[in-house]
Design a protein around this motif. Structure first.
Motif, mmCIF file in Angstrom:
data_model
loop_
_atom_site.group_PDB
_atom_site.id
_atom_site.type_symbol
_atom_site.label_atom_id
_atom_site.label_comp_id
_atom_site.label_asym_id
_atom_site.label_seq_id
_atom_site.Cartn_x
_atom_site.Cartn_y
_atom_site.Cartn_z
ATOM 1 N N TYR A 19 82.287 81.860 87.247
ATOM 2 C CA TYR A 19 82.807 83.150 87.705
ATOM 3 C C TYR A 19 83.238 84.048 86.540
ATOM 4 C CZ TYR A 19 85.335 86.538 90.569
ATOM 5 O OH TYR A 19 85.764 87.704 91.179
ATOM 6 N N THR A 20 83.795 83.457 85.485
ATOM 7 C CA THR A 20 84.275 84.255 84.352
ATOM 8 C C THR A 20 83.207 84.460 83.281
ATOM 9 O OG1 THR A 20 85.177 82.236 83.353
ATOM 10 C CG2 THR A 20 86.685 83.599 84.658
ATOM 11 N N ASP A 21 82.038 83.860 83.472
ATOM 12 C CA ASP A 21 80.911 84.100 82.568
ATOM 13 C C ASP A 21 80.163 85.311 83.122
ATOM 14 O OD1 ASP A 21 78.300 84.086 81.415
ATOM 15 O OD2 ASP A 21 78.564 81.992 80.856
ATOM 16 N N LEU A 22 80.392 86.476 82.522
ATOM 17 C CA LEU A 22 79.916 87.735 83.105
ATOM 18 C C LEU A 22 78.420 87.754 83.382
ATOM 19 C CD1 LEU A 22 82.011 90.366 81.094
ATOM 20 C CD2 LEU A 22 82.424 89.480 83.387
ATOM 21 N N PHE A 151 83.185 100.771 82.137
ATOM 22 C CA PHE A 151 83.026 100.790 80.693
ATOM 23 C C PHE A 151 83.505 99.461 80.089
ATOM 24 C CE2 PHE A 151 84.862 102.159 76.447
ATOM 25 C CZ PHE A 151 83.630 102.206 75.808
ATOM 26 N N ARG A 152 84.640 98.970 80.567
ATOM 27 C CA ARG A 152 85.178 97.688 80.063
ATOM 28 C C ARG A 152 84.201 96.546 80.328
ATOM 29 N NH1 ARG A 152 89.986 95.461 78.492
ATOM 30 N NH2 ARG A 152 90.182 93.240 78.880
ATOM 31 N N GLU A 153 83.625 96.521 81.527
ATOM 32 C CA GLU A 153 82.683 95.457 81.876
ATOM 33 C C GLU A 153 81.467 95.483 80.958
ATOM 34 O OE1 GLU A 153 81.876 96.139 85.969
ATOM 35 O OE2 GLU A 153 83.713 95.152 86.682
ATOM 36 N N LYS A 154 80.994 96.698 80.649
ATOM 37 C CA LYS A 154 79.825 96.824 79.770
ATOM 38 C C LYS A 154 80.152 96.366 78.357
ATOM 39 C CE LYS A 154 77.430 100.538 82.237
ATOM 40 N NZ LYS A 154 76.959 101.940 82.168
ATOM 41 N N VAL A 155 81.341 96.720 77.890
ATOM 42 C CA VAL A 155 81.749 96.323 76.533
ATOM 43 C C VAL A 155 81.890 94.810 76.441
ATOM 44 C CG1 VAL A 155 83.628 96.394 74.845
ATOM 45 C CG2 VAL A 155 82.880 98.506 75.961
ATOM 46 N N PHE A 156 82.615 94.202 77.385
ATOM 47 C CA PHE A 156 82.900 92.775 77.297
ATOM 48 C C PHE A 156 81.722 91.905 77.733
ATOM 49 C CE2 PHE A 156 87.087 94.474 76.794
ATOM 50 C CZ PHE A 156 87.756 93.532 76.034
ATOM 51 N N ILE A 165 87.356 92.174 68.352
ATOM 52 C CA ILE A 165 86.567 93.380 68.083
ATOM 53 C C ILE A 165 86.324 94.138 69.380
ATOM 54 C CG2 ILE A 165 84.259 94.181 67.413
ATOM 55 C CD1 ILE A 165 84.258 92.049 65.249
ATOM 56 N N LEU A 166 85.999 93.415 70.443
ATOM 57 C CA LEU A 166 85.761 94.052 71.742
ATOM 58 C C LEU A 166 87.025 94.741 72.243
ATOM 59 C CD1 LEU A 166 83.618 91.303 73.534
ATOM 60 C CD2 LEU A 166 82.810 93.393 72.441
ATOM 61 N N GLU A 167 88.172 94.084 72.072
ATOM 62 C CA GLU A 167 89.441 94.657 72.524
ATOM 63 C C GLU A 167 89.767 95.949 71.775
ATOM 64 O OE1 GLU A 167 91.482 94.101 74.845
ATOM 65 O OE2 GLU A 167 91.248 92.039 75.553
ATOM 66 N N SER A 168 89.678 95.908 70.441
ATOM 67 C CA SER A 168 90.023 97.095 69.652
ATOM 68 C C SER A 168 89.031 98.227 69.904
ATOM 69 C CB SER A 168 90.056 96.744 68.158
ATOM 70 O OG SER A 168 88.797 96.270 67.717
ATOM 71 N N PHE A 169 87.761 97.875 70.068
ATOM 72 C CA PHE A 169 86.722 98.867 70.352
ATOM 73 C C PHE A 169 86.987 99.549 71.700
ATOM 74 C CE2 PHE A 169 82.651 100.057 72.267
ATOM 75 C CZ PHE A 169 82.041 100.779 71.250
ATOM 76 N N PHE A 170 87.255 98.715 72.722
ATOM 77 C CA PHE A 170 87.509 99.266 74.058
ATOM 78 C C PHE A 170 88.768 100.125 74.077
ATOM 79 C CE2 PHE A 170 89.867 98.847 78.058
ATOM 80 C CZ PHE A 170 88.991 99.506 78.908
#
Length: 224
Positions: A19-22, A151-156, A165-170
């Motif tokens: 479930y948590t593996d997008l 947008f968050r879903e696409k980034v992560f 990196i994903l956190e700071s970018f988002f």
């Protein structure tokens, strides 16, 4: 296959191992929507309930993932015996094993099914209620919240990058303007997330190296 009707997912899905593996979860949910819910024939081949005909290229197009990511997701699902994949020179057939473990109820949207009629009527009433509620709230806030979530879903989803990196970018690119109607990235004329992330990663590496160099210089000066 006709894209009508609905499926009802079981709440237990949130406890499912993927479930948590997008990417894997996305591919599997797509399969749940695509499979047949009654036996059918396709070019002389019988497609049973819980199966559907596709290809890796088609799945990649439909899910917005690369073929490589689709293959990886299907391999994980096959390894844990969630699905079975049969590949020929003409097609790929995917079967969901234990379909009832994930889907509580299925409706083929036939006009002669009273349950479908009742559901459609209830869905329409619920839709009107939601519309009325949205009309009395700040529409811009609702829209921006949804866009930010997407947008968050696409980034992560780009899991090859470090989570920091994903956190700071988002956090940087999702910052809202004064009117709270747009995120920072939406003001850009061109914005490909993966390319921007590669630049972001490179810039962070430069910043870290500069920080280390400055620290070393300061230490050397004190020693001198």
């Amino acid at each position: 296959m006709v894209n009508r009707g609905f499926i009802m997912l079981r709440r237990e899905l949130v406890d499912w191992e993927w479930y948590t593996d997008l990417n894997t979860c996305k591919v599997f949910l797509h399969c749940l929507v695509k499979v047949n819910y009654s036996s059918k024939k396709w070019q002389g081949v019988v497609i049973e309930k819980g199966e559907f005909i596709t290809s890796y290229e088609k799945l990649a197009t439909e899910t917005g993932l690369t073929i490589s990511k689709v293959r990886t997701a299907l391999s994980k699902l096959e390894l844990t015996k969630t699905i079975a994949v049969e590949t020929t020179t003409i097609y790929t057939k995917i079967a969901i094993l234990s379909l009832n473990d994930f889907v509580a109820e299925v409706d083929s949207a036939s006009n002669d099914k009273p349950n479908s009629t009742r559901f459609d009527k209830r869905l329409t009433n619920d839709s009107h209620t939601i519309d009325n509620q949205l009309a009395t709230t700040n529409t811009n806030n609702n829209i921006i919240t949804n866009r930010k979530k997407i947008f968050r879903e696409k980034v992560f989803a780009l899991t090859k990058f470090n989570i920091k990196i994903l956190e700071s970018f988002f956090n940087y690119w999702s910052e809202l303007n004064t009117e709270k109607t747009k995120m920072r990235f939406e003001t850009e004329q061109f914005f490909e997330i993966e390319k921007r992330l590669n630049k972001w990663k490179a810039n962070e590496r430069i910043t870290i190296n500069r920080y280390k160099l400055d620290a070393e210089l300061q230490t050397n000066r004190k020693s001198a």
